[in-house]
Design a protein around this motif. Structure first.
Motif, PDB file in Angstrom:
ATOM      1  N   GLY A 174      43.533  33.985  36.168  1.00  0.00           N
ATOM      2  CA  GLY A 174      43.935  32.881  35.315  1.00  0.00           C
ATOM      3  C   GLY A 174      42.996  32.838  34.126  1.00  0.00           C
ATOM      4  O   GLY A 174      41.897  33.377  34.192  1.00  0.00           O
ATOM      5  N   GLY A 175      43.402  32.202  33.040  1.00  0.00           N
ATOM      6  CA  GLY A 175      42.533  32.176  31.872  1.00  0.00           C
ATOM      7  C   GLY A 175      42.644  30.897  31.078  1.00  0.00           C
ATOM      8  O   GLY A 175      43.613  30.176  31.190  1.00  0.00           O
ATOM      9  N   ASN A 176      41.613  30.633  30.267  1.00  0.00           N
ATOM     10  CA  ASN A 176      41.639  29.447  29.414  1.00  0.00           C
ATOM     11  C   ASN A 176      41.402  29.816  27.951  1.00  0.00           C
ATOM     12  O   ASN A 176      41.129  28.963  27.134  1.00  0.00           O
ATOM     13  CB  ASN A 176      40.609  28.412  29.888  1.00  0.00           C
ATOM     14  N   GLY A 177      41.460  31.092  27.627  1.00  0.00           N
ATOM     15  CA  GLY A 177      41.258  31.519  26.252  1.00  0.00           C
ATOM     16  C   GLY A 177      39.898  32.136  26.001  1.00  0.00           C
ATOM     17  O   GLY A 177      39.762  33.010  25.156  1.00  0.00           O
ATOM     18  N   TYR A 178      38.861  31.701  26.701  1.00  0.00           N
ATOM     19  CA  TYR A 178      37.510  32.213  26.509  1.00  0.00           C
ATOM     20  C   TYR A 178      37.000  32.945  27.744  1.00  0.00           C
ATOM     21  O   TYR A 178      36.135  33.806  27.661  1.00  0.00           O
ATOM     22  CB  TYR A 178      36.537  31.074  26.187  1.00  0.00           C
ATOM     23  N   THR A 179      37.525  32.565  28.875  1.00  0.00           N
ATOM     24  CA  THR A 179      37.116  33.177  30.131  1.00  0.00           C
ATOM     25  C   THR A 179      38.355  33.494  30.957  1.00  0.00           C
ATOM     26  O   THR A 179      39.427  32.960  30.705  1.00  0.00           O
ATOM     27  CB  THR A 179      36.209  32.238  30.956  1.00  0.00           C
ATOM     28  N   ILE A 180      38.165  34.371  31.934  1.00  0.00           N
ATOM     29  CA  ILE A 180      39.204  34.584  32.931  1.00  0.00           C
ATOM     30  C   ILE A 180      38.591  34.316  34.299  1.00  0.00           C
ATOM     31  O   ILE A 180      37.377  34.412  34.494  1.00  0.00           O
ATOM     32  CB  ILE A 180      39.822  35.996  32.876  1.00  0.00           C
ATOM     33  N   CYS A 181      39.452  33.964  35.213  1.00  0.00           N
ATOM     34  CA  CYS A 181      39.044  33.654  36.572  1.00  0.00           C
ATOM     35  C   CYS A 181      39.781  34.617  37.493  1.00  0.00           C
ATOM     36  O   CYS A 181      40.990  34.781  37.359  1.00  0.00           O
ATOM     37  CB  CYS A 181      39.419  32.213  36.880  1.00  0.00           C
ATOM     38  N   SER A 182      39.055  35.234  38.418  1.00  0.00           N
ATOM     39  CA  SER A 182      39.697  36.181  39.327  1.00  0.00           C
ATOM     40  C   SER A 182      39.423  35.793  40.771  1.00  0.00           C
ATOM     41  O   SER A 182      38.355  35.301  41.110  1.00  0.00           O
ATOM     42  CB  SER A 182      39.176  37.598  39.064  1.00  0.00           C
ATOM     43  N   GLY A 183      40.424  36.023  41.612  1.00  0.00           N
ATOM     44  CA  GLY A 183      40.275  35.872  43.053  1.00  0.00           C
ATOM     45  C   GLY A 183      40.350  37.252  43.664  1.00  0.00           C
ATOM     46  O   GLY A 183      41.102  38.109  43.187  1.00  0.00           O
ATOM     47  N   SER A 184      39.603  37.488  44.735  1.00  0.00           N
ATOM     48  CA  SER A 184      39.439  38.851  45.209  1.00  0.00           C
ATOM     49  C   SER A 184      39.534  38.993  46.719  1.00  0.00           C
ATOM     50  O   SER A 184      39.366  38.027  47.472  1.00  0.00           O
ATOM     51  CB  SER A 184      38.071  39.361  44.740  1.00  0.00           C
ATOM     52  N   SER A 185      39.739  40.234  47.155  1.00  0.00           N
ATOM     53  CA  SER A 185      39.714  40.544  48.574  1.00  0.00           C
ATOM     54  C   SER A 185      38.305  40.464  49.144  1.00  0.00           C
ATOM     55  O   SER A 185      38.126  40.482  50.354  1.00  0.00           O
ATOM     56  CB  SER A 185      40.312  41.936  48.827  1.00  0.00           C
ATOM     57  N   ASP A 186      37.291  40.343  48.284  1.00  0.00           N
ATOM     58  CA  ASP A 186      35.925  40.169  48.786  1.00  0.00           C
ATOM     59  C   ASP A 186      35.601  38.699  49.088  1.00  0.00           C
ATOM     60  O   ASP A 186      34.455  38.339  49.317  1.00  0.00           O
ATOM     61  CB  ASP A 186      34.886  40.772  47.836  1.00  0.00           C
ATOM     62  N   LYS A 187      36.652  37.835  49.065  1.00  0.00           N
ATOM     63  CA  LYS A 187      36.574  36.419  49.441  1.00  0.00           C
ATOM     64  C   LYS A 187      35.927  35.543  48.376  1.00  0.00           C
ATOM     65  O   LYS A 187      35.594  34.384  48.631  1.00  0.00           O
ATOM     66  CB  LYS A 187      35.836  36.236  50.773  1.00  0.00           C
ATOM     67  N   THR A 188      35.758  36.055  47.172  1.00  0.00           N
ATOM     68  CA  THR A 188      35.107  35.294  46.111  1.00  0.00           C
ATOM     69  C   THR A 188      36.067  35.003  44.968  1.00  0.00           C
ATOM     70  O   THR A 188      37.108  35.637  44.817  1.00  0.00           O
ATOM     71  CB  THR A 188      33.896  36.043  45.520  1.00  0.00           C
ATOM     72  N   ILE A 189      35.646  34.022  44.154  1.00  0.00           N
ATOM     73  CA  ILE A 189      36.290  33.701  42.886  1.00  0.00           C
ATOM     74  C   ILE A 189      35.209  33.915  41.835  1.00  0.00           C
ATOM     75  O   ILE A 189      34.066  33.480  42.020  1.00  0.00           O
ATOM     76  CB  ILE A 189      36.758  32.236  42.868  1.00  0.00           C
ATOM     77  N   ARG A 190      35.569  34.581  40.762  1.00  0.00           N
ATOM     78  CA  ARG A 190      34.585  34.867  39.720  1.00  0.00           C
ATOM     79  C   ARG A 190      35.137  34.464  38.355  1.00  0.00           C
ATOM     80  O   ARG A 190      36.327  34.625  38.093  1.00  0.00           O
ATOM     81  CB  ARG A 190      34.219  36.353  39.707  1.00  0.00           C
ATOM     82  N   ILE A 191      34.244  33.966  37.501  1.00  0.00           N
ATOM     83  CA  ILE A 191      34.593  33.653  36.120  1.00  0.00           C
ATOM     84  C   ILE A 191      33.912  34.690  35.240  1.00  0.00           C
ATOM     85  O   ILE A 191      32.725  34.969  35.394  1.00  0.00           O
ATOM     86  CB  ILE A 191      34.157  32.229  35.730  1.00  0.00           C
ATOM     87  N   TRP A 192      34.703  35.228  34.307  1.00  0.00           N
ATOM     88  CA  TRP A 192      34.239  36.293  33.434  1.00  0.00           C
ATOM     89  C   TRP A 192      34.386  35.872  31.973  1.00  0.00           C
ATOM     90  O   TRP A 192      35.374  35.248  31.601  1.00  0.00           O
ATOM     91  CB  TRP A 192      35.065  37.558  33.643  1.00  0.00           C
ATOM     92  N   ASP A 193      33.416  36.237  31.146  1.00  0.00           N
ATOM     93  CA  ASP A 193      33.510  36.051  29.704  1.00  0.00           C
ATOM     94  C   ASP A 193      34.410  37.147  29.140  1.00  0.00           C
ATOM     95  O   ASP A 193      34.168  38.334  29.381  1.00  0.00           O
ATOM     96  CB  ASP A 193      32.116  36.122  29.079  1.00  0.00           C
ATOM     97  N   ILE A 194      35.445  36.760  28.383  1.00  0.00           N
ATOM     98  CA  ILE A 194      36.400  37.731  27.865  1.00  0.00           C
ATOM     99  C   ILE A 194      35.760  38.691  26.866  1.00  0.00           C
ATOM    100  O   ILE A 194      35.996  39.891  26.888  1.00  0.00           O
ATOM    101  CB  ILE A 194      37.609  37.020  27.219  1.00  0.00           C
TER     102      ILE A 194
END
Length: 128
Positions: free
Chosen positions: A3-23
């Protein structure tokens, strides 16, 4: 899921985590831990819930996270199978003739248990 908000994206993973990334820099900004199985769905909040992330997992739970603190706010765990989709509900929901949705107070989740569930994030009773 991403998912994204324009500046970052958010990912859900098979490693059981959610991560926010700077685009722009592609650097990880935050990591959210708490799910005990794959994260299948993530969604950024808006309006009053702008600083939140909603997630659904194969651990049968739906979780609401605070982006600023990195902490879990609430967990909804009435599903009996994996949660495949989560959404902040834009609908007006009536419960005992009281309108409780419409201002991002309601979230919904879809599961392989063949149900769609609605949750009131303001209430301890949670499931609508």
């Amino acid at each position: 899921m991403v998912g994204g908000n324009g500046y970052t994206i958010c990912s859900g993973s098979s490693d059981k985590t959610i991560r926010i990334w700077d685009i722009e820099t592609t650097k990880q900004l935050n990591i959210f831990k708490g799910h005990t199985d794959y994260v299948n769905s993530v969604k950024y909040g808006s309006n009053e819930l702008l600083n939140t992330i909603l997630s659904g997992s194969s651990d049968h739970s739906v979780r609401l996270w605070d982006i600023r603190s990195g902490q879990q706010i609430q967990m909804f765990n009435e599903h009996t199978s994996l949660v495949h989709a989560v959404e902040y509900s834009p609908f007006l929901i009536k419960n005992n003739d009281e309108v409780i949705g419409g201002n991002s107070n309601v979230i919904c989740s879809g599961s392989w248990d063949n149900t769609i569930r609605f949750w009131d994030i303001r209430s301890n009773e949670k499931e609508l």
